[in-house]
Design a protein around this motif. Structure first.
Motif, PDB file in Angstrom:
ATOM      1  N   PHE A 240      40.522  47.466  53.712  1.00 30.48           N
ATOM      2  CA  PHE A 240      41.663  48.382  54.261  1.00 30.48           C
ATOM      3  C   PHE A 240      41.594  49.142  55.085  1.00 30.48           C
ATOM      4  N   ARG A 241      41.441  50.628  54.324  1.00 32.20           N
ATOM      5  CA  ARG A 241      40.769  52.304  55.614  1.00 32.20           C
ATOM      6  C   ARG A 241      40.263  51.302  56.403  1.00 32.20           C
ATOM      7  N   TYR A 242      38.489  50.782  56.431  1.00 31.74           N
ATOM      8  CA  TYR A 242      38.199  50.848  57.679  1.00 31.74           C
ATOM      9  C   TYR A 242      38.580  50.135  59.196  1.00 31.74           C
ATOM     10  N   ASN A 281      42.366  40.172  23.620  1.00 31.92           N
ATOM     11  CA  ASN A 281      41.737  39.163  23.465  1.00 31.92           C
ATOM     12  C   ASN A 281      40.822  38.784  24.899  1.00 31.92           C
ATOM     13  N   PHE A 282      39.338  38.881  24.578  1.00 28.55           N
ATOM     14  CA  PHE A 282      38.394  38.820  25.579  1.00 28.55           C
ATOM     15  C   PHE A 282      38.083  37.653  26.850  1.00 28.55           C
ATOM     16  N   ASN A 283      38.762  37.034  26.136  1.00 27.18           N
ATOM     17  CA  ASN A 283      39.035  35.109  26.918  1.00 27.18           C
ATOM     18  C   ASN A 283      39.364  35.424  27.952  1.00 27.18           C
ATOM     19  N   ILE A 284      41.112  35.864  27.305  1.00 22.40           N
ATOM     20  CA  ILE A 284      41.765  36.260  28.546  1.00 22.40           C
ATOM     21  C   ILE A 284      42.113  36.930  29.356  1.00 22.40           C
ATOM     22  N   ALA A 285      41.082  38.274  28.393  1.00 22.90           N
ATOM     23  CA  ALA A 285      41.003  39.601  29.979  1.00 22.90           C
ATOM     24  C   ALA A 285      40.066  39.316  30.977  1.00 22.90           C
ATOM     25  N   LEU A 286      38.571  38.657  30.342  1.00 27.47           N
ATOM     26  CA  LEU A 286      37.599  37.898  31.379  1.00 27.47           C
ATOM     27  C   LEU A 286      38.783  36.803  32.761  1.00 27.47           C
ATOM     28  N   GLN A 287      39.170  35.941  31.878  1.00 30.32           N
ATOM     29  CA  GLN A 287      40.466  35.381  32.823  1.00 30.32           C
ATOM     30  C   GLN A 287      41.269  35.788  33.873  1.00 30.32           C
ATOM     31  N   ASP A 288      41.766  37.316  33.308  1.00 33.27           N
ATOM     32  CA  ASP A 288      42.552  38.337  34.118  1.00 33.27           C
ATOM     33  C   ASP A 288      41.476  38.738  35.686  1.00 33.27           C
ATOM     34  N   CYS A 289      40.530  39.156  34.696  1.00 38.09           N
ATOM     35  CA  CYS A 289      39.473  40.435  35.625  1.00 38.09           C
ATOM     36  C   CYS A 289      39.460  39.062  37.024  1.00 38.09           C
ATOM     37  N   GLU A 290      39.071  38.072  36.150  1.00 34.09           N
ATOM     38  CA  GLU A 290      38.559  37.222  37.442  1.00 34.09           C
ATOM     39  C   GLU A 290      39.091  36.422  38.472  1.00 34.09           C
ATOM     40  N   ALA A 291      40.633  36.886  37.709  1.00 33.68           N
ATOM     41  CA  ALA A 291      41.667  36.347  38.775  1.00 33.68           C
ATOM     42  C   ALA A 291      41.913  38.159  39.668  1.00 33.68           C
ATOM     43  N   VAL A 292      41.255  38.749  39.391  1.00 33.88           N
ATOM     44  CA  VAL A 292      41.543  40.266  39.921  1.00 33.88           C
ATOM     45  C   VAL A 292      40.672  39.749  41.382  1.00 33.88           C
ATOM     46  N   SER A 293      39.650  39.539  40.555  1.00 29.86           N
ATOM     47  CA  SER A 293      37.834  39.600  41.565  1.00 29.86           C
ATOM     48  C   SER A 293      38.156  38.512  42.636  1.00 29.86           C
ATOM     49  N   GLN A 294      38.911  37.328  42.350  1.00 28.37           N
ATOM     50  CA  GLN A 294      39.473  36.036  43.504  1.00 28.37           C
ATOM     51  C   GLN A 294      40.648  36.617  44.413  1.00 28.37           C
ATOM     52  N   MET A 295      41.406  37.775  44.075  1.00 32.12           N
ATOM     53  CA  MET A 295      42.335  37.919  45.072  1.00 32.12           C
ATOM     54  C   MET A 295      41.631  39.291  45.728  1.00 32.12           C
ATOM     55  N   VAL A 296      40.836  39.609  45.590  1.00 35.12           N
ATOM     56  CA  VAL A 296      39.624  40.374  46.273  1.00 35.12           C
ATOM     57  C   VAL A 296      38.812  39.604  47.181  1.00 35.12           C
ATOM     58  N   GLN A 297      38.442  38.817  46.606  1.00 31.97           N
ATOM     59  CA  GLN A 297      37.509  37.802  47.683  1.00 31.97           C
ATOM     60  C   GLN A 297      38.215  37.057  48.177  1.00 31.97           C
ATOM     61  N   GLN A 298      39.844  36.719  48.357  1.00 31.35           N
ATOM     62  CA  GLN A 298      40.534  35.338  48.821  1.00 31.35           C
ATOM     63  C   GLN A 298      40.455  36.150  50.602  1.00 31.35           C
ATOM     64  N   MET A 299      41.019  37.676  49.647  1.00 34.81           N
ATOM     65  CA  MET A 299      42.000  38.818  50.645  1.00 34.81           C
ATOM     66  C   MET A 299      40.918  39.481  51.338  1.00 34.81           C
ATOM     67  N   GLU A 300      39.560  40.293  51.430  1.00 39.91           N
ATOM     68  CA  GLU A 300      38.516  40.467  52.048  1.00 39.91           C
ATOM     69  C   GLU A 300      38.099  39.791  52.797  1.00 39.91           C
ATOM     70  N   GLN A 301      38.267  38.674  52.380  1.00 42.81           N
ATOM     71  CA  GLN A 301      37.520  37.568  53.466  1.00 42.81           C
ATOM     72  C   GLN A 301      38.358  37.793  54.482  1.00 42.81           C
ATOM     73  N   SER A 302      39.403  37.154  54.590  1.00 41.17           N
ATOM     74  CA  SER A 302      40.373  37.272  55.402  1.00 41.17           C
ATOM     75  C   SER A 302      40.287  38.463  56.410  1.00 41.17           C
ATOM     76  N   LEU A 303      40.687  39.789  55.744  1.00 42.25           N
ATOM     77  CA  LEU A 303      40.402  40.770  56.304  1.00 42.25           C
ATOM     78  C   LEU A 303      38.811  41.297  57.008  1.00 42.25           C
ATOM     79  N   ASN A 304      38.040  40.621  56.723  1.00 40.53           N
ATOM     80  CA  ASN A 304      36.465  40.782  57.542  1.00 40.53           C
ATOM     81  C   ASN A 304      37.314  39.851  59.263  1.00 40.53           C
ATOM     82  N   GLN A 305      37.450  38.773  58.644  1.00 36.73           N
ATOM     83  CA  GLN A 305      37.389  37.848  59.518  1.00 36.73           C
ATOM     84  C   GLN A 305      38.607  38.103  61.158  1.00 36.73           C
ATOM     85  N   GLU A 306      39.650  39.148  60.288  1.00 38.95           N
ATOM     86  CA  GLU A 306      40.508  39.974  61.485  1.00 38.95           C
ATOM     87  C   GLU A 306      40.081  41.197  61.709  1.00 38.95           C
ATOM     88  N   ILE A 307      39.047  41.868  61.096  1.00 37.55           N
ATOM     89  CA  ILE A 307      38.177  43.115  62.408  1.00 37.55           C
ATOM     90  C   ILE A 307      37.046  42.140  62.892  1.00 37.55           C
TER      91      ILE A 307
END
Length: 349
Positions: A240-242, A281-307
């Motif tokens: 976002f800053r860039y 609970n590790f399994n739930i924590a890992l699922q939540d972490c992967e959800a964070v990763s997916q949110m970032v991946q999708q948004m960063e891909q779109s930001l890179n396209q727009e840039i």
């Protein structure tokens, strides 16, 4: 008549080509401090994916014959020539990056990506006209996408694997990655049974790594998931800053994901990360972490396209034709359509 396996191979690859390029790049979690490095790496991945498609078509005489039958051989050859132009742009970007000429590297990488998009789109149309895509390939396409997701999961697991992890745990990941690559090759060759068998065996190895990590998480609360979640949050803030520094307006990108402002997106991301960090609970924590990763991946891909689109239209650091300059507001958001995904389903690179 076409050999069914060859037709299936080309159609599967064509339908998902480039869809995973940014995702795989982002899933590696290696935060590139220089945006120029990110752009060059993205162009390198795109070039490899397009090259794979071209190589597969050239290796299949039946496909080449069908393309000739519909009178599109000249168009296909023209795309091969254009692809070479894109490779020249990519080489220029790599040279500029090596010489610390970062702006030139970004410019050449953007030009290369534009060429790769055009080549992919044109070849995709040729394959459609040549009737090299069949509806009955949906199931195999799903398996290929599942293989890709497991490869992404391996990359994430490598990031958070403790340094003191036993060698056999690393070996499990290495073996799983090799099996998944074999599964992809078999599937593209039309050997679905072998591909499915290798895929299931790889999943067992990955499950073994998950079990080890679960045991480690139960023994200690100083889990690397915390650092990982913090790292991906910082990565998207940097994007976002860039973009804001370049005068890119992200409002429409944010709105396409249901957010009105950058702050609203970052707040949702932080809430998801906090759930992962606070989960016992590790399994739930890992699922939540992967959800964070997916949110970032999708948004960063779109930001890179727009840039990339902004820089292609206005030049690096340029202002748009309306003279509005930087689209950042108090929230850091701006306006700019997200466009089609780079390599999204049915779309071009």
């Amino acid at each position: 008549m076409f050999k069914k396996t060859k037709v299936a191979a080309i159609a599967i690859l064509a339908s998902i080509i480039l869809a995973t390029t940014p995702a795989m790049l982002l899933a590696q979690g290696q935060i590139q401090t220089a945006p120029s490095q990110q752009m060059v790496t993205l162009a390198e991945r795109a070039a490899q994916q397009v090259q794979n498609l071209i190589d597969m078509i050239n290796a299949d005489q039946d496909a080449l014959t069908q393309i000739e039958t519909v009178g599109l051989t000249d168009e296909f050859d023209a795309n091969l020539t254009l692809f070479e132009t894109g490779l020249g742009n990519l080489e220029a970007a790599q040279t500029a990056l090596a010489n610390s000429e970062y702006q030139d590297a970004v410019d050449s990488a953007v030009e290369a990506l534009s060429v790769f998009r055009e080549v992919y789109s044109s070849i995709h149309v040729i394959l459609q006209v040549a009737d090299l895509q069949k509806e009955d390939l949906i199931e195999n396409q799903g398996l290929l996408e599942a293989i890709t997701r497991q490869l992404q999961k391996i990359n994430r697991l490598r990031e958070i694997l403790p340094n003191e992890a036993p060698q056999e745990i690393s070996d499990l990941l290495d073996n799983a990655q090799e099996l998944l690559n074999e599964a992809k090759t078999s599937l593209l060759d039309g050997d679905v049974a072998t591909a499915r068998s290798a895929f299931l065996e790889a999943k067992q190895d990955i499950s073994g790594v998950y079990q080890y990590l679960k045991e480690q998480a139960e023994e200690s609360n100083t889990w690397r998931l915390n650092n990982y979640c913090q790292g991906v949050q910082e990565r998207i803030r940097e994007r976002f800053r860039y973009g804001q520094d370049q005068g890119v307006d992200f409002t429409s990108v944010l709105q396409s994901y249901g957010y009105q402002t950058e702050s609203q997106f970052l707040e949702a991301l932080q809430n998801q990360a906090q759930r992962a960090q606070g989960e016992q609970n590790f399994n739930i924590a890992l699922q939540d972490c992967e959800a964070v990763s997916q949110m970032v991946q999708q948004m960063e891909q779109s930001l890179n396209q727009e840039i990339g689109r902004h820089q292609a239209q206005n030049g690096p650091g340029g202002i748009d034709s309306s003279g509005s300059g930087s689209g950042s507001s108090g929230s850091g958001s701006g306006k700019g359509g997200s466009g089609s995904s780079y390599g999204g389903s049915g779309g071009g690179p």
